[in-house]
Scaffold this motif. Structure first.
Motif: not given
Length: 444
Positions: A34-53
């Motif tokens: 109660s009383g705490r502000a939150y944000m929501m993070y949504l992860h989308v794990p798809f890429c057209e190319r996977l970067c090595s780093y």
């Protein structure tokens, strides 16, 4: 720099002790406080190319897998609603959230219908800065972050980004075209790439200044041990001895002098100064771990920070889908954050934002920052990191900003330790998708 090596090693050792995952039988995240502000993070794990780093949970794009994934992401979002959460801010990260633009828009629309959303942020890649994508995002997304990394074509080819995401001049034109669609267009860049020299860095900075982006996030190159071998093979070994030199160049070109084009907003972030000469305060797209002290994160491989714990979601797409379709969240493991690490986290978080409020620190923790973190404070003072150091606040010198960026870099690397533990449970097929050639798709 000796202080950089010292602080990197210390944070690395301390983080390793505090990031050991334990399996969890929890079926849902904790309810909101109660009383705490939150944000929501949504992860989308798809890429057209996977970067090595890249150390985040990511898989090569497959339309069938991504379609079912987005449907389950929306189901998981509604589970947060049932737990009692509400959000004014949501952030999509990846991966590449715009990889299926209609699925992303449907997810955003559901979030706006369900929660008290005022602001949506998402990441994308330069090849999606076209009218087709931009028209769909306009009015749905306020803040767009574009992963450019560099405008140098040779570096882009070395990173295996040139063919898929476009060359430097093309991407510069795309940024100019996209800027008017959003309240904030942020360009994400990397410095201290092994093949990057001072000339390439300065050329990138000139292009950023002439671009119409409202914000720049410039972080140094880092990776997890899982991705290090492939990164070394494609990019070369990272030379941290020149990192501070590059950081000074970036800071001076963007925010130095009497009439700088940008203003410092965090140790990694610069916001463009408006035509009136005043900083554009509203332009800031933040990492959820910095913008909000606690937040729920949904999607495969997402990491939530709630009630003094980190909760890690299943990294397997099949395991994630199975969990959501059975009516539970995909929690696989957790780790408790000790009090001392909470103090360090607040210290890092506020120094990342360029100012630590000493009074608020003492009010929240019942001790001064000096009493709570005597070694950290002694080190930073010895390193001449503080511009202001009084009873009210700490602010940073140039060296202090760099050291704060090193602390944050090592914090990000420590989260990679959690990801590596989670990845260790992946099957051979899914692990090959993540770290192999990234050409096949067969994940549920």
């Amino acid at each position: 720099m000796l202080s950089e090596r010292m602080i990197s090693n210390v944070v690395k050792v301390l983080s390793k002790r505090q990031t050991l995952l334990s399996p969890t039988n929890e079926t849902h995240l904790p309810a909101p406080e109660s009383g705490r502000a939150y944000m929501m993070y949504l992860h989308v794990p798809f890429c057209e190319r996977l970067c090595s780093y890249c150390s985040y949970n990511r898989y090569p794009f497959c339309e069938e897998a991504a379609t079912s994934y987005f449907a389950n992401l929306r189901k998981e979002m509604m589970m947060l609603k049932d737990l009692g959460y509400d959000f004014e801010n949501i952030t999509f990260g990846g991966g590449t959230p715009t990889v299926m633009i209609d699925e992303l828009c449907e997810t955003i629309d559901l979030a706006r219908d369900t929660f008290s959303i005022k602001e949506v942020s998402t990441e994308t890649n330069p090849n999606h800065l076209t009218p087709y994508y931009l028209d769909k995002l306009k009015g749905r997304v306020e803040r767009l972050s574009v992963g450019v990394q560099s405008f140098n074509d040779d570096l882009l080819k070395q990173m295996d980004r040139y063919e898929q995401y476009g060359g430097g001049e093309e991407n510069l034109e795309r940024i100019a075209q996209a800027a008017s669609y959003f309240e904030s267009l942020s360009v994400d860049m990397i410095y201290n790439l092994p093949a990057q020299d001072e000339g390439i860095l300065r050329d990138d900075l000139e292009k950023l200044i002439e671009s119409k982006c409202g914000q720049i996030t410039y972080h140094s190159l880092f990776a997890s041990s899982d991705t290090l071998k492939k990164m070394k093979a494609t990019l070369g070994k990272v030379d941290y001895s020149r990192e501070f030199y590059f950081y000074k160049i970036i800071d001076d070109v963007l925010a130095g002098g009497s009439n700088p084009p940008f203003e410092r907003r965090t140790v990694w972030t610069y916001n463009r100064v408006s035509e009136s000469g005043k900083p554009n305060d509203e332009l800031l797209v933040d990492d959820p771990g910095v913008a909000y002290e606690e937040y729920p994160a949904i999607g495969s491989g997402a990491i939530s920070h709630l009630r003094g714990r980190l909760y890690v979601n299943n990294f397997s797409l099949g395991g994630y889908n199975d969990a959501i379709e059975s009516g539970r969240m995909s929690l696989m493991a957790e780790t408790k954050i000790s009090r001392i690490n909470y103090l360090r986290f607040r210290f890092m978080r506020q120094l990342y934002d360029l100012r630590l409020d000493k009074k608020k620190f003492e009010q929240d923790f019942g001790c001064s920052v000096e009493a709570g973190l005597p070694i950290e404070m002694a080190f930073m003072r010895m390193s001449k990191a503080f511009e202001t150091d009084n009873d009210e606040e700490l602010t940073l010198t140039l060296k202090g900003r760099y050291l704060a960026s090193v602390i944050y870099r090592q914090y990000c690397i420590s989260l990679n330790s959690l990801r590596e533990q989670a990845r260790s449970t992946l099957s051979g097929a899914e692990r090959e998708l993540m770290f192999g050639d990234g050409q096949s798709c067969g994940t549920k």
